[in-house]
Design an enzyme around this catalytic site. Structure first.
Site, short mmCIF file in Angstrom:
data_model
loop_
_atom_site.label_atom_id
_atom_site.label_comp_id
_atom_site.label_asym_id
_atom_site.label_seq_id
_atom_site.Cartn_x
_atom_site.Cartn_y
_atom_site.Cartn_z
N CYS A 84 12.43 -3.75 -47.72
CA CYS A 84 12.50 -3.23 -46.35
C CYS A 84 11.35 -2.29 -46.04
O CYS A 84 11.22 -1.81 -44.91
CB CYS A 84 13.84 -2.55 -46.14
SG CYS A 84 15.22 -3.60 -46.64
N HIS A 334 16.93 -3.71 -37.37
CA HIS A 334 16.20 -3.65 -38.65
C HIS A 334 15.74 -5.03 -39.10
O HIS A 334 16.31 -5.62 -40.01
CB HIS A 334 17.10 -2.98 -39.70
CG HIS A 334 16.48 -2.82 -41.05
ND1 HIS A 334 15.12 -2.67 -41.25
CD2 HIS A 334 17.04 -2.76 -42.29
CE1 HIS A 334 14.88 -2.54 -42.55
NE2 HIS A 334 16.02 -2.59 -43.20
#
Lengths: 388, 388
Positions: A84, A334
């Site tokens: 991420c 996200h």
């Protein structure tokens, strides 16, 4: 050392884009960034591109030259994968490339498509950011991992689900005016507390959503900006990166994220500032507890005190140090390979004064972005400052 | 600009390692590199790690911090993915990091596990290096893509299967003494010609094998080498990278690889040399035709003449410019995410004089490595020179 500026930023709307391909999303973000920067794609010397799970979600590896083509570039292109934190690393390498004089103009950012996977597919895809041998095969998922981190925090320092709910509620409120946010609706403390459990103590509204989206940042040298009369009023003054052991069980404590502390120390030293100088921050709140760990690693709160920061008003929009005025991963969304670039884009808009929430921080001059990979086995921190 | 040296190199044996994990393979290569360099892992400032398909082959993304841990490092770690050029890009960024002074010591390399996939799985995994939308969904595989490139070459310039067989036979002969090579046995011209067809005009012995393996390179500044009395007699004097359109059909001609030409031009300019200065080369011969395209892009042969280079003896071990003395991808093997580092390791050994084939090039002072991604939608070229 060459001074580095953000000349322009571009984002797609974060959310579900079933009709779009990854290249299409990144091309949109890149075109927006070039328009914002008033820079032509042909000026770009290198593309630094972040993507995490494209080989699973789109059966597409080797995305860097593909995205260069989609963005209209004719230059070397490199993909960074750091779970991420992929786009955070891509931005960091872009900053270093401009600093070293290897290129005057770098396009950095990232893209992720996730909503085309079903929930099981997305959960399995995200799990490759953890240790397959020693975590995933034992049944660990990311909600499970962050639940362990939250439990460890509560046990060591205290804290309640209500403390976490204040973070969710704050970030959802911040997202309300953000045209790029996936969820633009209020979530009350009660609603967050009443949401269904995912992995105790975390409930649904403690988690960020599954998101498609892309981000792009035009990074230039200050000299280039001046020569080309660009409105590049935000400088990248600090960059740092840290790593930790992959598996949670191999670390000293689940409730600390030393990779982020290392990255922050490096970035602050680089910028010659300290946490007290920071006016506004975008941090990696993939779960509410992650925001707590982030602000402690960044030095905004002592260990054990971050849990109260939203509830006590330190990190709210009208607090001393607003955190995640974009809405954060929690409410803005996200798309994992794009998030690190999105944070830089949002901070840039906040510091330039053209973010819908800029009015909440009219005097902000120093911003910090915190992007984490996995359970913070990797972390990237950037310092942005108003330059003129 | 800081001068860059190779302080040490490490490789695992290339081949099938069903009993090993990826982290285990990379740890072995790293330990060998540190022993070769006489450098302690704690001296490493950054890890640049290449891997292509670990999320498919080992369900493991986010490999950089995992590999840092396995190698005994405590530093920022970044994964680069550029299909089969992943480690080439990792090495390139390591060179630039040392040059810019960001770190004195970088560990760069890569790892791939492939043999745990069955043939269909490996073929599908490799295919993510092509354009999923416009090539793979139409049925294209990599043998098919390189067959198209070979056909286009034959049509434009002429050439025969026998010309290609000379490349296979040469590289198999070169691999005979290489302790790291997957296939250490001779392949005659007749055997290559008689091998079963894969994608016409390419037959089995035109293709590199499926391989597990890892590579690691300790890159240091010349000042660091001197201060620590290291035997780092090989310098990296040039680095270059290029990109092309992803899908073959979008390019001007299938039989040219301009990304490699761009990378070579950049690397030669960087090193202030030309192709005539090169004594030995390691090039990306994933298929025999790829070696032809590589040596033409590197300027070792004019367009249309590379096809005869092995047959006419230019690139054989006793030729003017030996190519793939390691055995190349063809015979040494091709663990895709490790290959770019392996080429640097082999060239370093050849230039230092401690390669089993060093005796074939006793006066070699300049070496070039050519690492390609996909159908050369990306390419990385490095120039190495004897420094003292």
């Amino acid at each position: 050392m060459t001074e580095v500026r953000v000349a322009g930023v571009g984002l797609t709307r974060f959310g579900s884009h079933p009709e779009r391909t990854g290249r299409d999303l990144f091309a949109e973000a890149a075109a927006s960034a070039f328009a914002d920067a008033d820079v032509d794609p042909t000026a770009v010397g290198e593309l630094n591109y972040g993507n995490f799970m494209g080989s699973l979600a789109e059966h597409q590896g080797h995305q860097a030259p593909l995205m260069a083509e989609a963005a209209g570039l004719a230059c070397p292109a490199t993909r960074y994968e750091e779970a991420c934190a992929s786009a955070g690393v891509a931005v960091r390498e872009g900053v270093r490339t401009v600093r070293s004089g290897e290129a005057d103009v770098v396009l950095a950012g990232g893209m992720e498509r996730m909503t085309n996977l079903d929930t099981d597919g997305a959960t399995e895809g995200l799990a490759i950011a953890a240790d397959d041998l020693f975590e995933v095969r034992a049944g660990m998922t990311f909600p499970g991992a962050y639940a362990l981190m939250a439990r460890a925090y509560f046990e060591r320092y205290g804290g309640t689900r209500e403390d976490l709910a204040h973070i969710a509620s704050k970030n959802h409120e911040n997202a309300l005016p953000n045209e790029y946010a996936q969820y633009r609706r209020e979530v009350s403390i009660e609603e967050a507390l009443d949401s269904p459990p995912v992995a105790s103590p975390l409930h649904l509204y403690d988690a960020c959503p599954i998101t498609d989206g892309a981000s792009a940042i035009v990074i230039v040298s200050a000299d280039y900006a001046e020569e080309h009369d660009l409105d590049a009023s935000v400088a990248v003054t600090g960059t740092g990166q840290g790593a930790d052991r992959m598996a949670l069980a191999d670390r000293d404590h689940f409730a600390r994220t030393p990779a982020a502390t290392d990255a922050a120390t490096m970035a602050y030293d680089d910028a010659d500032i300290g946490p007290d100088d920071v006016d506004v921050a975008e941090v990696h709140d993939c779960f509410t507890i992650a925001e707590v760990l982030a602000i402690e690693s960044l030095g905004f709160a002592e260990a054990g005190e971050g849990i109260r920061a939203a509830r006590d008003g330190l990190t709210t929009a009208d607090g001393d140090l607003p955190v995640n005025l974009s809405g954060g991963l929690k409410a803005k969304g996200h798309p994992v390979g794009a998030t690190g670039g999105s944070q830089i884009a949002e901070l840039t808009r906040l510091l330039r004064g053209d973010h819908p929430n800029s009015g909440r921080v009219p005097d902000a001059e120093v911003g910090v972005a915190h992007n984490a990979g996995g359970t913070v086995a990797s972390a990237v921190v950037h310092v942005l400052e108003v330059a003129e």
